[in-house]
Design a protein around this motif. Structure first.
Motif, PDB file in Angstrom:
ATOM      1  N   LEU B 212      -1.386  15.584  22.909  1.00  5.19           N
ATOM      2  CA  LEU B 212      -0.904  14.091  22.413  1.00  5.19           C
ATOM      3  C   LEU B 212      -2.243  13.186  21.986  1.00  5.19           C
ATOM      4  CD1 LEU B 212       0.780  13.280  25.797  1.00  5.19           C
ATOM      5  CD2 LEU B 212       1.749  13.664  23.561  1.00  5.19           C
ATOM      6  N   PHE B 213      -3.412  13.615  22.247  1.00  2.00           N
ATOM      7  CA  PHE B 213      -4.891  12.868  21.810  1.00  2.00           C
ATOM      8  C   PHE B 213      -4.600  13.052  20.146  1.00  2.00           C
ATOM      9  CE2 PHE B 213      -9.217  13.310  20.712  1.00  2.00           C
ATOM     10  CZ  PHE B 213      -9.572  11.891  20.824  1.00  2.00           C
ATOM     11  N   LEU B 214      -4.575  14.430  20.002  1.00  2.00           N
ATOM     12  CA  LEU B 214      -4.742  14.787  18.584  1.00  2.00           C
ATOM     13  C   LEU B 214      -3.469  14.269  17.711  1.00  2.00           C
ATOM     14  CD1 LEU B 214      -5.946  18.483  18.844  1.00  2.00           C
ATOM     15  CD2 LEU B 214      -7.190  16.500  18.303  1.00  2.00           C
ATOM     16  N   ARG B 215      -2.410  14.204  18.349  1.00  2.00           N
ATOM     17  CA  ARG B 215      -1.228  13.846  17.438  1.00  2.00           C
ATOM     18  C   ARG B 215      -1.396  12.424  16.885  1.00  2.00           C
ATOM     19  NH1 ARG B 215       4.779  13.841  19.606  1.00  2.00           N
ATOM     20  NH2 ARG B 215       4.159  11.986  20.748  1.00  2.00           N
ATOM     21  N   ARG B 216      -2.069  11.518  18.089  1.00  2.00           N
ATOM     22  CA  ARG B 216      -2.254  10.066  18.118  1.00  2.00           C
ATOM     23  C   ARG B 216      -3.301   9.949  16.977  1.00  2.00           C
ATOM     24  NH1 ARG B 216      -1.824   5.973  17.100  1.00  2.00           N
ATOM     25  NH2 ARG B 216      -2.078   4.029  18.194  1.00  2.00           N
ATOM     26  N   ILE B 217      -4.501  10.497  17.093  1.00  2.00           N
ATOM     27  CA  ILE B 217      -5.469  10.341  16.022  1.00  2.00           C
ATOM     28  C   ILE B 217      -5.265  11.091  14.660  1.00  2.00           C
ATOM     29  CG2 ILE B 217      -7.445  10.285  17.884  1.00  2.00           C
ATOM     30  CD1 ILE B 217      -8.272  13.123  16.805  1.00  2.00           C
ATOM     31  N   HIS B 218      -4.340  12.098  14.606  1.00  2.00           N
ATOM     32  CA  HIS B 218      -4.015  12.571  13.379  1.00  2.00           C
ATOM     33  C   HIS B 218      -3.196  11.441  12.570  1.00  2.00           C
ATOM     34  CE1 HIS B 218      -2.858  16.536  11.098  1.00  2.00           C
ATOM     35  NE2 HIS B 218      -3.902  15.824  10.375  1.00  2.00           N
ATOM     36  N   GLN B 219      -2.621  10.779  13.285  1.00  2.00           N
ATOM     37  CA  GLN B 219      -1.409   9.769  12.365  1.00  2.00           C
ATOM     38  C   GLN B 219      -2.255   8.428  12.447  1.00  2.00           C
ATOM     39  OE1 GLN B 219       1.839   9.748  15.408  1.00  2.00           O
ATOM     40  NE2 GLN B 219       3.054  11.512  14.372  1.00  2.00           N
ATOM     41  N   SER B 220      -3.379   8.333  12.925  1.00  2.00           N
ATOM     42  CA  SER B 220      -4.105   7.134  12.755  1.00  2.00           C
ATOM     43  C   SER B 220      -4.832   6.854  11.479  1.00  2.00           C
ATOM     44  CB  SER B 220      -5.111   7.083  13.745  1.00  2.00           C
ATOM     45  OG  SER B 220      -6.089   7.722  13.831  1.00  2.00           O
ATOM     46  N   PRO B 221      -5.230   5.845  11.158  1.00  2.00           N
ATOM     47  CA  PRO B 221      -6.082   5.472   9.791  1.00  2.00           C
ATOM     48  C   PRO B 221      -7.299   6.726   9.713  1.00  2.00           C
ATOM     49  CG  PRO B 221      -5.562   3.519  10.769  1.00  2.00           C
ATOM     50  CD  PRO B 221      -5.155   4.541  11.928  1.00  2.00           C
ATOM     51  N   TRP B 222      -7.927   7.004  11.163  1.00  2.00           N
ATOM     52  CA  TRP B 222      -8.834   7.833  11.096  1.00  2.00           C
ATOM     53  C   TRP B 222      -8.458   9.116  10.550  1.00  2.00           C
ATOM     54  CZ3 TRP B 222      -9.895  12.591  13.482  1.00  2.00           C
ATOM     55  CH2 TRP B 222     -11.225  12.991  13.805  1.00  2.00           C
ATOM     56  N   GLY B 223      -7.202   9.622  10.777  1.00  2.00           N
ATOM     57  CA  GLY B 223      -6.881  10.956  10.616  1.00  2.00           C
ATOM     58  C   GLY B 223      -6.444  10.754   9.077  1.00  2.00           C
ATOM     59  N   GLY B 240     -15.150   4.336  -0.580  1.00  2.00           N
ATOM     60  CA  GLY B 240     -16.076   3.362   0.325  1.00  2.00           C
ATOM     61  C   GLY B 240     -16.268   4.185   1.951  1.00  2.00           C
ATOM     62  N   LYS B 241     -15.563   5.426   2.077  1.00  2.00           N
ATOM     63  CA  LYS B 241     -15.691   5.815   3.062  1.00  2.00           C
ATOM     64  C   LYS B 241     -16.855   6.606   3.484  1.00  2.00           C
ATOM     65  CE  LYS B 241     -11.511   4.208   4.039  1.00  2.00           C
ATOM     66  NZ  LYS B 241     -11.605   3.190   5.141  1.00  2.00           N
ATOM     67  N   ASN B 242     -17.729   6.797   4.403  1.00  2.00           N
ATOM     68  CA  ASN B 242     -18.844   7.428   4.842  1.00  2.00           C
ATOM     69  C   ASN B 242     -18.199   8.823   5.218  1.00  2.00           C
ATOM     70  OD1 ASN B 242     -20.989   8.624   5.717  1.00  2.00           O
ATOM     71  ND2 ASN B 242     -21.707   6.699   7.216  1.00  2.00           N
ATOM     72  N   THR B 243     -17.927   9.964   4.331  1.00  2.00           N
ATOM     73  CA  THR B 243     -17.275  10.882   4.628  1.00  2.00           C
ATOM     74  C   THR B 243     -18.006  11.825   5.478  1.00  2.00           C
ATOM     75  OG1 THR B 243     -18.440  11.700   2.668  1.00  2.00           O
ATOM     76  CG2 THR B 243     -16.274  11.046   2.318  1.00  2.00           C
TER      77      THR B 243
END
Lengths: 305, 369
Positions: B212-223, B240-243
């Motif tokens: 559930l945690f991974l699904r959440r972060i994967h769909q987030s702007p971070w993901g 402009g992202k710090n890759t």
């Protein structure tokens, strides 16, 4: 002082083995363009090929460099076997693949497992040895320099030197060698210049695997033979190739020499007060590898082909 | 209806579900007929779930971020050793710490190592990263093998307690455990079944939480930034992202999940040794991820299940004595051929990410982000 000379002598033997392994890995890296994780197991394959052949030819009389002539015949058999298997693998597995260099890298791990599984199923996991009696250190060197070097060590160094010199002549003095260098340097340019790069790639597999097999045979002669020897040394070989610079055969030789030496000089660290035991010799090689990648990603020899 | 519609399943997905259902039914029949010990089945489930965790951890690094990490075994090993060194009676350091606290010891070690390995290597080209991370993982294994004053060396660590051993009720059960309803005994279970059951409950909770945690972060702007980095790192940089920071975060998160798998493994098998840190463990997890479908967490789960099927299945096959090959080479051969055939025939894996890449908003009717 004698201690350091002893380490250097050991280093020369180990370097010879690493150099033979690193040339093939570097050739594949530059021409086929992927990190071949099956290279270590190709070394093992050659060592087992020679082991079986030695059962047949071992009885042949006469010695060269203190080793039976049958051993050198078996060495040739092991090299030929590895070359044939590598070419077949290239045709059956790598060539039909429509993937990038990472796909090839992962595939080569699968190939490595298949090689090792076959060897393990056939010969088991026990340690084996070529049936050649070991002789003590050469008396002259022991008396004058106080360095223990066996005839077997000398045979490994001389044989490796002969093979490397042969490769040098092939690369520099023959048309085939020029085509190989051209293909390694720029495959596309080589192709449009009319070089049949497909054939050159096959030759590269033959040369690289045969030398790897020789490295495997000497490794088994130096220590022992089991299905993991090649894979266990693979990362050290990678360290040598990266140190020398990917895609440079001469860089690989230089890298092999340095990594082999550093590997055997590890005990010096404890002599100067750093508590690093011999077991860390490969670890030292890996740390050097990462350091080189960070500071000079193209290796110390750069793009010298 | 597009094939990507939320809520419908492609024929392939239905096939996979059907196959898994059939296999589950077969195992159930095997247990009911007494062919398979219930405790062993539960152990297999725990092991599969552990490989699912490892695959999901690698998936964060390779599937989301495109980082070729060949040091899975090292993070797994640090999780396992971290908890084992703190809890085991045979620990050369201290031992006797509660597993719930020791858990953080394992995770802490892995987090530190993730930064130590990640910092120099994450800027490297793909294949260099693979070789360098494998080399550094070997350094960790050589260290554990040789520093026996801290790690017990090649002998490995024994006397690791069960995860729930010091819990109020669960740790005090007496065996055979009899559960009474109105004076009539309903369950009568041996210790092995109860402990295996508890392990399965534990790992199920962990896997569900991680999923559930991974699904959440994967769909987030971070993901989304991470996916952009995987596709075109220069583009992400231009935006402009710090890759490097994003990759490092993904690397640490993935490594922590691998360490979690190691912690669970310690309390499941109750023995860890440097053998568990061999590169083969790393390659098993890679097979699981590319088989399941790079970038897909459901695929990672399927892959984890497959690995256990190969590991344990080969043991059964060779036990019958009908095959002219030992279990170890057979396993190696199957894994090798599997790798070659996946890359050749189905490079995108069995369950490639489809819906994972779509966030509910864009499909209409989904919940708000």
């Amino acid at each position: 002082m004698a201690q350091i000379l002893q380490y250097l002598a050991n280093g020369l033997v180990f370097s010879s083995i690493i150099i033979l392994g690193s040339i093939g890995l570097s050739l594949v890296y530059s021409i086929a363009d992927f990190a071949n994780f099956a290279h270590g197991d190709t070394m093992t394959l050659g060592a087992y090929g020679a082991f079986v052949a030695f059962g047949v030819f071992g009885g042949l009389g006469g010695t060269v460099l203190g080793l039976p002539i049958g051993f050198f015949l078996s060495l040739a058999v092991g090299m030929a076997l590895a070359a044939v298997v590598a070419v077949l693998t290239h045709i059956l597995v790598y060539k039909p693949l429509d993937t990038d260099s990472i796909g090839l890298l992962i595939t080569s791990i699968g190939v490595a497992f298949v090689y090792r599984a076959v060897l393990q199923a056939t010969f088991g996991t026990d340690f084996l040895q070529y049936d050649i009696s070991r002789s003590g250190p050469i008396p002259v060197l022991l008396d004058t320099l106080n360095v223990a070097v066996t005839q077997r060590d000398v045979a490994i160094i001389v044989s490796a030197a002969v093979l490397v010199a042969g490769l040098h002549l092939l690369l520099q003095r023959t048309t085939l060698g020029r085509k190989m260098r051209a293909t390694a340097d720029n495959p596309d340019l080589a192709r449009v210049s009319g070089i049949r790069t497909d054939r050159v790639i096959l030759v590269m597999w033959v040369v690289g695997s045969a030398l790897a097999a020789a490295g495997g045979v000497f490794l088994a002669l130096y220590s022992q033979l089991d299905p993991r020897i090649g894979f266990n040394i693979l990362l050290v070989v990678f360290a040598a190739v990266i140190l020398g610079g990917i895609g440079s055969v001469y860089g690989a030789m230089l890298g092999g020499l340095l990594i082999g030496m550093l590997h055997e000089l590890t005990p010096l660290l404890s002599d100067v007060g750093l508590p690093v035991s011999n077991a860390y010799a490969p670890a030292v090689a890996f740390v050097i590898m990462v350091a080189v990648l960070l500071v000079r990603p193209r290796g110390i020899a750069g793009d010298m082909t | 209806m597009s094939t990507l519609d939320v809520g419908t399943y492609s024929p392939r997905e239905k096939g996979v579900v059907g196959l898994l259902g059939a296999l589950a039914a077969l195992l159930l029949v095997a247990v009911l007929t007494g062919f398979l010990a219930p405790a062993y089945l539960l152990y297999l489930i725990g092991l599969s779930a552990m490989y699912m965790l490892l695959s999901m951890g690698l998936n964060v690094q390779w599937g989301y971020g495109g980082m070729i990490n060949f040091s899975v075994a090292a993070f797994f090993g640090l999780g396992a050793y971290g908890t084992a060194l703190l809890t085991a009676s045979g620990s050369p350091i201290s031992g006797g710490v509660s597993p719930v606290i020791a858990l953080f010891g394992g995770l802490g070690l892995a987090a530190v190592l993730a930064v130590i390995i990640g910092y120099p290597t994450l800027k490297l080209r793909d294949d260099y990263l693979a070789i360098a991370s494998l080399g550094l993982a070997e350094v960790v294994r050589i260290f554990i093998l040789n520093e026996s004053q801290w790690t017990a060396g090649s002998a490995g660590l024994t006397g690791i307690p069960l995860f729930f051993s010091d819990w109020p009720v669960l740790g005090d059960l007496t065996y055979p455990y009899v559960f009474n309803v109105g004076g009539t005994p309903v369950f009568n279970m041996s210790q092995s079944v109860v402990t295996s059951l508890l392990n399965v409950v534990l790992v199920t909770v962990i896997v569900a939480a991680v999923y559930l945690f991974l699904r959440r972060i994967h769909q987030s702007p971070w993901g989304r930034v991470l996916r952009t980095i995987r596709t075109d790192e220069d583009l992400a940089e231009t935006l402009g992202k710090n890759t490097f920071a994003f990759k490092m975060q993904a690397f640490v998160i993935g490594s922590l999940i691998m360490a979690l798998a190691g912690v669970f493994y310690s309390h499941l098998v109750l023995f860890v040794s440097p053998q568990d840190l061999q590169p083969i463990t790393t390659f098993y997890v890679w097979v699981a991820v590319i088989l399941g479908g790079t970038g897909s967490d459901r695929g990672a789960m399927l892959g984890g299940f497959t690995i256990v099927a190969i590991q344990q299945g080969t043991r059964f096959l060779t036990d019958t004595g009908a095959l002219p090959i030992g279990a170890a080479p057979l396993r190696l051969m199957l894994v090798g051929l599997l790798i070659i055939f996946i890359v050749r025939l189905r490079p995108e894996g069995i369950l490639p990410p489809e819906r994972e890449l779509i966030w509910p908003d864009s499909m209409g009717g989904g919940r708000d982000e």
